[in-house]
Design an enzyme around this catalytic site. Structure first.
Site, PDB file in Angstrom:
ATOM      1  N   THR A 150       0.864  -1.184   0.000  1.00 51.47           N
ATOM      2  CA  THR A 150       0.000   0.000   0.000  1.00 51.47           C
ATOM      3  C   THR A 150       0.903   1.237   0.000  1.00 51.47           C
ATOM      4  O   THR A 150       1.324   1.679  -1.059  1.00 51.47           O
ATOM      5  CB  THR A 150      -0.960   0.000   1.208  1.00 51.47           C
ATOM      6  N   LYS A 177       3.505  -6.836   4.128  1.00 55.66           N
ATOM      7  CA  LYS A 177       3.330  -5.432   3.812  1.00 55.66           C
ATOM      8  C   LYS A 177       3.132  -4.676   5.111  1.00 55.66           C
ATOM      9  O   LYS A 177       2.570  -5.196   6.083  1.00 55.66           O
ATOM     10  CB  LYS A 177       2.164  -5.201   2.853  1.00 55.66           C
ATOM     11  N   THR A 188      -0.044  -6.253  13.627  1.00 58.41           N
ATOM     12  CA  THR A 188       0.572  -5.008  13.158  1.00 58.41           C
ATOM     13  C   THR A 188       0.830  -4.880  11.671  1.00 58.41           C
ATOM     14  O   THR A 188       1.463  -3.936  11.263  1.00 58.41           O
ATOM     15  CB  THR A 188       1.897  -4.714  13.915  1.00 58.41           C
ATOM     16  N   GLU A 267       6.386   4.950   7.205  1.00 56.13           N
ATOM     17  CA  GLU A 267       6.062   6.041   6.295  1.00 56.13           C
ATOM     18  C   GLU A 267       6.892   7.286   6.589  1.00 56.13           C
ATOM     19  O   GLU A 267       6.684   7.974   7.583  1.00 56.13           O
ATOM     20  CB  GLU A 267       4.561   6.344   6.393  1.00 56.13           C
ATOM     21  N   ASN A 391      -0.015  10.442   4.944  1.00 49.78           N
ATOM     22  CA  ASN A 391      -1.304  10.121   5.527  1.00 49.78           C
ATOM     23  C   ASN A 391      -2.356  11.189   5.295  1.00 49.78           C
ATOM     24  O   ASN A 391      -3.559  10.892   5.258  1.00 49.78           O
ATOM     25  CB  ASN A 391      -1.133   9.823   7.019  1.00 49.78           C
ATOM     26  N   THR A 396      -6.231  10.435  -1.689  1.00 53.12           N
ATOM     27  CA  THR A 396      -6.233  11.269  -2.898  1.00 53.12           C
ATOM     28  C   THR A 396      -5.311  10.707  -3.955  1.00 53.12           C
ATOM     29  O   THR A 396      -4.558   9.782  -3.713  1.00 53.12           O
ATOM     30  CB  THR A 396      -5.788  12.709  -2.552  1.00 53.12           C
TER      31      THR A 396
END
Length: 396
Positions: A150, A177, A188, A267, A391, A396
């Protein structure tokens, strides 16, 4: 005695398993996969561990109908849609998709795993049409690993081969992932482990729980626990080989290394940090303190800023509620003493050394509470500007 070897090509090394990944239209870019499968050509023993989030997604509730451990041979996974908070309709959608599998596959107790945006029904038509694109006899670990990504910036796949003292061999491989919504509260992220070891059914749950407790349940990117967190262990016994100690070691190693890859890919993350708490009143209290440190936003932002501010470490421990005293606390960054009762301020020389530690990509923060013999190590990463950007723009 046994020997452990690392192999390339992930899942493709495991005897009797097949994998592939394709784009079925869930991602706008047709070059990016979003649908994958794992299947065995013989019955498997499957053991699962699922999220502690009370709003478990439909795929978890569907798989749970078979029990925590069950016999099966097929798993289908999709990205971009979590199929979470979709009620009973979400489970019916899974049944529709799995009911469309080719009969010649002989799918036994097939299950699904999903990752993506919460609150939307599965695009069943797209997924069912996508089934025609999958090569059911492929051994394409790379495509499967990429299809479940993702916000991941790189695929996560590993394989270890174990050679036993008698010359027999088995393999343990996995894809995973995870980059955000990572918090040590089981499991998690998504992780699919396949092995051709002849693991006794009665040992699988204990072995998986132990491995997860030492790996995925000790990491935190952002303190959030997803609705879809899952670990599947699939064992088909095709190699005919097994030895408990050797298998346990391989399983622990592959889950720990995957956990560290997830942290590395947190991230926008730049640093992976171990928070080692010792001298706690109990192991349970050590875990509370270590996990608090790995989750603390103030600590994470200090890591990103490479600021050796031990005050945030001490404050977080104190706020965690564990037994601790100012006079007994000792804090090290790697091997550098940054705080004890006699060294409350960093002199210029030690501060310079502390800054040097903070600039590393990976290091350890060690905290001795001086209250007992309890110990625990949790793992975390920094929190950067990119985390907010990724995030904020997730849908979008």
């Amino acid at each position: 005695m046994f020997t452990l070897y690392s192999l390339k090509d992930g899942l493709a090394n495991v005897e009797g398993f097949y994998y592939d990944g394709v784009n079925c239209g869930l991602r706008p870019d047709p070059s990016q996969g979003d649908l994958a499968f794992i299947r065995s050509n013989r019955p498997c023993r499957i053991t699962t561990m699922f999220t502690t989030n009370r709003f478990q997604a439909a795929p978890l509730r569907h798989a749970s109908r078979y029990g925590k451990s069950f016999e099966g041979n097929f798993l289908l996974a999709n990205a971009k849609n979590a199929n979470a908070m979709t009620g009973e309709a979400g489970i019916r959608d899974i049944e529709t998709v799995l009911g469309a599998l080719p009969k010649e596959l002989g799918a036994q107790n097939p299950v699904m795993s999903s990752t993506g945006v919460i609150g939307y029904r599965l695009p069943v038509d797209k997924i069912v049409k996508g089934l025609d694109k999958l090569d059911w006899n492929a051994r394409n670990s790379d495509a499967a690993a990429r299809a479940i990504m993702t916000t991941d910036s790189f695929k996560k796949e590993l394989c270890f081969e174990v050679e036993l003292e008698n010359g027999e061999r088995f393999r343990v491989a996995a894809i995973a992932k995870g980059a955000g919504m990572i918090n040590p509260a089981m499991a998690t992220m998504l992780c699919f482990i396949a092995t051709d070891a002849a693991v006794p059914a009665e040992e699988m749950e204990e072995l998986l729980e132990e491995a997860v407790s030492l790996s995925f349940n000790r990491i935190s990117v952002d303190g959030d626990t997803s609705t879809n967190d899952s670990v599947f262990l699939m064992a088909n016994g095709a190699s005919g080989a097994y030895e408990r100690e050797a298998f346990a070691e391989a399983l622990k190693k592959i889950t720990f290394e995957l956990a560290m890859l997830i942290l590395k890919d947190g991230e926008g993350a730049n640093k992976v940090v171990a928070f080692e708490v010792t001298g706690a009143a109990s192991d349970e209290e050590a875990a509370v303190a270590a996990v608090a440190l790995s989750n603390s936003l103030l600590v994470k932002t200090a890591l990103f800023g490479e600021d050796p501010n031990w005050g945030r470490i001490a404050s977080t421990i104190g706020a965690s509620g564990v037994e601790c005293e100012e006079e007994k606390l000792v804090i090290h960054y790697d091997d550098l003493l940054v705080y004890d009762a006699e060294h409350r301020e960093l002199d210029p020389e030690r501060e310079e050394k502390a800054y040097a530690v903070m600039k590393k990509d990976s290091f350890k923060i060690r905290c001795d509470l001086g209250m007992g013999e309890g110990s625990f190590t949790a793992y975390g990463c920094d929190l950067s500007y990119d985390y907010v950007k990724i995030n904020a723009e997730y849908r979008t």
